[in-house]
Motif scaffolding. Structure first.
Motif, PDB file in Angstrom:
ATOM      1  N   THR A 245      -7.610   1.515  -2.646  1.00  0.00           N
ATOM      2  CA  THR A 245      -8.799   2.004  -1.995  1.00  0.00           C
ATOM      3  C   THR A 245      -9.280   1.496  -0.558  1.00  0.00           C
ATOM      4  O   THR A 245      -9.981   1.980   0.296  1.00  0.00           O
ATOM      5  CB  THR A 245      -9.976   1.765  -2.815  1.00  0.00           C
ATOM      6  OG1 THR A 245     -10.366   0.560  -3.047  1.00  0.00           O
ATOM      7  CG2 THR A 245     -10.152   2.616  -4.130  1.00  0.00           C
ATOM      8  N   GLN A 246      -8.643   0.153  -0.131  1.00  0.00           N
ATOM      9  CA  GLN A 246      -8.773  -0.349   0.993  1.00  0.00           C
ATOM     10  C   GLN A 246      -7.570  -0.472   1.824  1.00  0.00           C
ATOM     11  O   GLN A 246      -7.302  -1.416   2.605  1.00  0.00           O
ATOM     12  CB  GLN A 246      -9.562  -1.483   0.978  1.00  0.00           C
ATOM     13  CG  GLN A 246     -11.200  -1.410   0.540  1.00  0.00           C
ATOM     14  CD  GLN A 246     -11.478  -2.501   0.020  1.00  0.00           C
ATOM     15  OE1 GLN A 246     -11.250  -3.551  -0.670  1.00  0.00           O
ATOM     16  NE2 GLN A 246     -12.766  -2.760   0.794  1.00  0.00           N
TER      17      GLN A 246
ATOM     18  N   SER B 162      -5.613  -3.880 -10.994  1.00  0.00           N
ATOM     19  CA  SER B 162      -6.024  -3.806  -9.537  1.00  0.00           C
ATOM     20  C   SER B 162      -5.353  -5.042  -8.843  1.00  0.00           C
ATOM     21  O   SER B 162      -4.770  -5.818  -9.381  1.00  0.00           O
ATOM     22  CB  SER B 162      -7.580  -4.243  -9.484  1.00  0.00           C
ATOM     23  OG  SER B 162      -7.758  -5.527 -10.043  1.00  0.00           O
TER      24      SER B 162
ATOM     25  N   GLY C  24      -8.202  -9.888   0.293  1.00  0.00           N
ATOM     26  CA  GLY C  24      -9.601  -9.693  -0.272  1.00  0.00           C
ATOM     27  C   GLY C  24      -9.707  -8.141  -0.267  1.00  0.00           C
ATOM     28  O   GLY C  24     -10.931  -7.916  -0.731  1.00  0.00           O
ATOM     29  N   PHE C  25      -8.718  -7.348   0.064  1.00  0.00           N
ATOM     30  CA  PHE C  25      -8.966  -5.803  -0.025  1.00  0.00           C
ATOM     31  C   PHE C  25      -8.131  -5.284  -1.124  1.00  0.00           C
ATOM     32  O   PHE C  25      -6.995  -5.547  -1.239  1.00  0.00           O
ATOM     33  CB  PHE C  25      -8.632  -5.115   1.482  1.00  0.00           C
ATOM     34  CG  PHE C  25      -9.436  -5.754   2.557  1.00  0.00           C
ATOM     35  CD1 PHE C  25     -10.612  -5.377   2.663  1.00  0.00           C
ATOM     36  CD2 PHE C  25      -8.659  -6.477   3.550  1.00  0.00           C
ATOM     37  CE1 PHE C  25     -11.592  -5.895   3.991  1.00  0.00           C
ATOM     38  CE2 PHE C  25      -9.503  -6.959   4.694  1.00  0.00           C
ATOM     39  CZ  PHE C  25     -10.879  -6.839   4.689  1.00  0.00           C
ATOM     40  N   ASP C  26      -8.597  -4.166  -1.616  1.00  0.00           N
ATOM     41  CA  ASP C  26      -7.864  -3.587  -2.725  1.00  0.00           C
ATOM     42  C   ASP C  26      -6.742  -2.416  -2.143  1.00  0.00           C
ATOM     43  O   ASP C  26      -7.140  -1.871  -1.506  1.00  0.00           O
ATOM     44  CB  ASP C  26      -9.101  -2.582  -3.393  1.00  0.00           C
ATOM     45  CG  ASP C  26      -8.436  -1.868  -4.713  1.00  0.00           C
ATOM     46  OD1 ASP C  26      -8.694  -2.790  -5.866  1.00  0.00           O
ATOM     47  OD2 ASP C  26      -8.077  -0.835  -4.668  1.00  0.00           O
ATOM     48  N   VAL C  27      -5.774  -2.799  -2.852  1.00  0.00           N
ATOM     49  CA  VAL C  27      -4.665  -2.056  -2.218  1.00  0.00           C
ATOM     50  C   VAL C  27      -4.569  -0.492  -2.493  1.00  0.00           C
ATOM     51  O   VAL C  27      -4.281   0.425  -1.726  1.00  0.00           O
ATOM     52  CB  VAL C  27      -3.236  -2.441  -2.751  1.00  0.00           C
ATOM     53  CG1 VAL C  27      -2.966  -3.899  -2.258  1.00  0.00           C
ATOM     54  CG2 VAL C  27      -3.272  -2.337  -4.338  1.00  0.00           C
TER      55      VAL C  27
ATOM     56  N   ILE D 188      -6.004  -3.279   5.203  1.00  0.00           N
ATOM     57  CA  ILE D 188      -4.678  -4.006   4.633  1.00  0.00           C
ATOM     58  C   ILE D 188      -3.548  -4.092   5.905  1.00  0.00           C
ATOM     59  O   ILE D 188      -3.280  -4.967   6.336  1.00  0.00           O
ATOM     60  CB  ILE D 188      -4.236  -3.796   3.379  1.00  0.00           C
ATOM     61  CG1 ILE D 188      -5.308  -4.566   2.352  1.00  0.00           C
ATOM     62  CG2 ILE D 188      -2.971  -4.956   2.966  1.00  0.00           C
ATOM     63  CD1 ILE D 188      -5.163  -3.735   0.833  1.00  0.00           C
TER      64      ILE D 188
ATOM     65  N   THR E 106       0.751  -1.213   0.043  1.00  0.00           N
ATOM     66  CA  THR E 106      -0.150  -0.167  -0.006  1.00  0.00           C
ATOM     67  C   THR E 106       0.867   1.196   0.049  1.00  0.00           C
ATOM     68  O   THR E 106       0.368   2.267   0.360  1.00  0.00           O
ATOM     69  CB  THR E 106      -0.992   0.168   1.163  1.00  0.00           C
ATOM     70  OG1 THR E 106      -0.313   0.234   2.201  1.00  0.00           O
ATOM     71  CG2 THR E 106      -1.634  -1.226   1.393  1.00  0.00           C
TER      72      THR E 106
ATOM     73  N   ARG F  89      -5.311  -7.115  -5.035  1.00  0.00           N
ATOM     74  CA  ARG F  89      -5.950  -7.254  -3.615  1.00  0.00           C
ATOM     75  C   ARG F  89      -5.140  -8.099  -2.848  1.00  0.00           C
ATOM     76  O   ARG F  89      -4.492  -8.981  -3.048  1.00  0.00           O
ATOM     77  CB  ARG F  89      -7.496  -8.068  -3.945  1.00  0.00           C
ATOM     78  CG  ARG F  89      -8.153  -7.300  -4.766  1.00  0.00           C
ATOM     79  CD  ARG F  89      -9.750  -7.968  -4.944  1.00  0.00           C
ATOM     80  NE  ARG F  89     -10.618  -7.464  -3.899  1.00  0.00           N
ATOM     81  CZ  ARG F  89     -11.306  -6.672  -3.793  1.00  0.00           C
ATOM     82  NH1 ARG F  89     -11.279  -5.679  -4.807  1.00  0.00           N
ATOM     83  NH2 ARG F  89     -12.259  -6.377  -2.755  1.00  0.00           N
TER      84      ARG F  89
END
Lengths: 260, 325
Positions: B82-83, B72, B77-80, B87, B64, B74
């Motif tokens: 936006t989330q 994209s 399971g989380f998007d680097v 993470i 991140t 992940r």
């Protein structure tokens, strides 16, 4: 509780890293003496009350402001250089929260500049510091510290975006001291400069402090200055909190977390 | 079936730089181009490639610190992009080198602060710091300032720092760089131990034997693109039927190398200077013929300095990077 620990430990880490830098020690301990001596030479033929106000407060407030901007820019620069900036960004802790703790510590350290100025002026220059209204002075000083701290937090955002934060720090320091009315009154500045100074908490904070040193009891102008210091400070604080989220994403987009 | 921990879909990353003052020119560097991969839980996944291939950029995206220019990725399971906040508590990283620590603080104070940054309770942190500093052999030096540490000690402190939050995914970018052989071996053992606890590990290193020993799968990266992803054994099998002849020569390697490259059975020949000796590594489809040629044409050849062996990961890597068919 975890946030309290983080706040305190950030302040401790910051103090340990900052105070050991020789250049910061010069800014904190030597610069207030130089400014107080210079202002003393400018005002030594003026009325005694004015001399005391500008030497004591001018030197002290300029020292506080210099120490705060220097330290804020220096932190960003140093943490980039040491590679810890990446660690701070990638940690779960909020970057805005961490920087707030750093600036609170900067503020506490910078208060030393005022203490040094008062002691130097009294012991060396023979200028006595009389507090006619101690409560008003404490209130004005608190609002000044809050306002300048919030403004420094706002500036930290700009410093985060660039790999040459020290350039901005050097460029901004003197104009902001002039616009803030620290060493001489804002009233003598051109109209356009006075218009800019309206949005600077350092200007209202320093005017509140000068008003608190007047022999007459705090008047409506004193309260107006305190209020404006708090309002402009609060605005910069809110702006800084919002900007931190945007700037963090921007820094990740630009890829300038580390020094080139 | 293990759940997928890291998924990268067509990730590209560009860096824009500007040169000149009056005539500013904008240059765009493609650090990653359409990279896709998936890593399962508990896997040690390796990235190998030359300097500037994009390995560190990919790790920075997954940790991140950078956002992809397109595509994209992940993690857990989380998007680097936006989330990142979801993470960060569950990952940690080491970037090779001495940076990333507060040099004016002690080793213990560094870890205490990093524990606070990860919101770890003080009581838990104290126990964990003692355990980690003992594990990396720095407990007796815990009160010393980091600025007085050797490169290897700083690297060991980095390892302790990376484990402070018991991460689910650990990113290790050249973790053994600068470590002495004993410390490097201890770190490899530690990496195996960490994997045994179910942690997914992303690893980069220029030491091929290290990658071969540790990784379940390896991606070979060049110029921002993945050339191949497979197990170390499968990558080595790219050289099936081939053998490697290594010979040390006293200063005549250039000449011999040029001659050897002309031979039909020779696939590639690379030369490394090491002091007054030169090591010529030859990948050959007919090792006996290559050795016979060397013996006939190289007067200074010492048979004791000649080695015939099966190919390893390094040989496969060279083949892939040099694009030899």
């Amino acid at each position: 509780m975890a946030n309290v620990h983080l706040f305190i430990s950030t302040m401790a880490v910051h103090a340990a890293s900052t105070i050991k830098r020789p250049f910061y020690r010069i800014v904190l301990f030597i610069q207030p003496i130089v400014i107080a001596t210079t202002v003393h030479m400018i005002y030594r033929n003026a009325a005694e009350e004015q001399v005391a106000r500008f030497i004591l407060l001018g030197g002290g407030l300029a020292g506080i402001w210099s120490a705060m901007t220097f330290s804020t820019a220096g932190d960003v620069e140093r943490e980039r250089l040491q590679g810890v900036f990446s660690v701070l960004i990638a940690a779960p802790a909020s970057l805005a929260f961490v920087f707030t703790a750093k600036i609170v510590m900067n503020t506490l350290l910078a208060l030393l500049a005022l203490v040094i100025t008062i002691l130097y002026s009294w012991l060396v220059l023979g200028v006595h510091f009389v507090l006619p209204h101690p409560a008003a002075f404490v209130l004005a000083l608190s609002s000044f510290l809050f306002g300048t701290g919030a403004f420094a937090l706002f500036l930290a955002n700009i410093f985060l975006l660039t790999r040459t934060a020290w350039v901005f720090q050097n460029v901004l320091e003197s104009p902001l001291l002039i616009l803030g009315g620290v060493a001489f009154p804002v009233a003598i500045l051109p109209t356009w400069a006075r218009a800019i100074s309206v949005v600077l908490p350092i200007r209202w904070g320093s005017e509140a402090l000068y008003a608190a040193l007047a022999a007459t009891p705090p008047d409506a102008y004193f309260w107006q200055c305190v209020l404006w210091t708090m309002v402009t400070g609060a605005l910069y604080w809110c702006l800084a909190q919002v900007l931190f989220h945007y700037i963090e994403y921007r820094v990740r987009w630009l890829g300038n977390l580390e020094t080139a | 079936m293990h759940p997928t921990t890291v998924v990268v879909n067509n990730v590209s990353r560009l860096y824009a730089t500007q040169t000149g003052f009056f005539h500013r020119q904008r240059r765009v560097l493609h650090a990653l181009t359409d990279v896709s991969l998936a890593v399962e839980q508990g896997e040690i996944f390796g990235l190998i490639g030359p300097n500037g291939a994009g390995k560190t950029t990919l790790i920075k995206i997954l940790t991140t610190l950078l956002v992809p220019s397109s595509g994209s990725a992940r993690v857990l399971g989380f998007d680097v992009a936006t989330q990142a906040r979801e993470i960060r508590p569950h990952i940690n990283f080491i970037f090779g080198g001495e940076r990333g620590l507060y040099w004016r603080l002690s080793a213990y104070d560094n870890l205490c602060y990093f524990a606070d940054l990860y919101h770890i309770e003080r009581k838990v942190a104290r126990t964990r710091i003692e355990e980690l500093l003992t594990r990396v052999g720095l407990w007796d030096r815990r009160q010393e300032k980091v600025e007085g540490f050797s490169k290897g000690m700083k690297q060991r402190l980095h390892i302790a720092k990376a484990l402070i939050n018991t991460p689910k995914v650990l990113f290790l970018d050249e973790p053994t760089i600068g470590l002495d052989p004993v410390a490097a071996r201890a770190l490899r053992s530690l990496i195996s131990d960490i994997r045994a606890t179910g942690v997914t590990i992303f690893l980069t290193s220029h030491y091929m034997w290290e990658m071969e020993a540790l990784c379940d799968r390896i991606a070979v990266v060049k110029d921002g693109s993945i050339l191949k992803i497979n197990t170390p054994t499968a990558l080595t099998d790219l050289l099936y039927g081939m053998e490697v002849v290594e010979v040390q020569l006293p200063g005549t390697g250039d000449l011999v190398g040029d001659q050897v490259r002309q031979r039909a059975e020779v696939v590639s020949a690379s030369l490394i200077n090491s002091g007054h000796m030169q090591t010529l590594t030859i990948q050959s489809n007919d090792a006996p013929a290559t050795i016979a040629f060397l013996q006939a044409h190289c007067a200074t050849l010492d048979p004791a300095r000649l080695l015939r062996r099966l190919p390893n990961l390094e040989d496969a890597y060279i083949k892939l990077i040099e694009g030899i068919e």
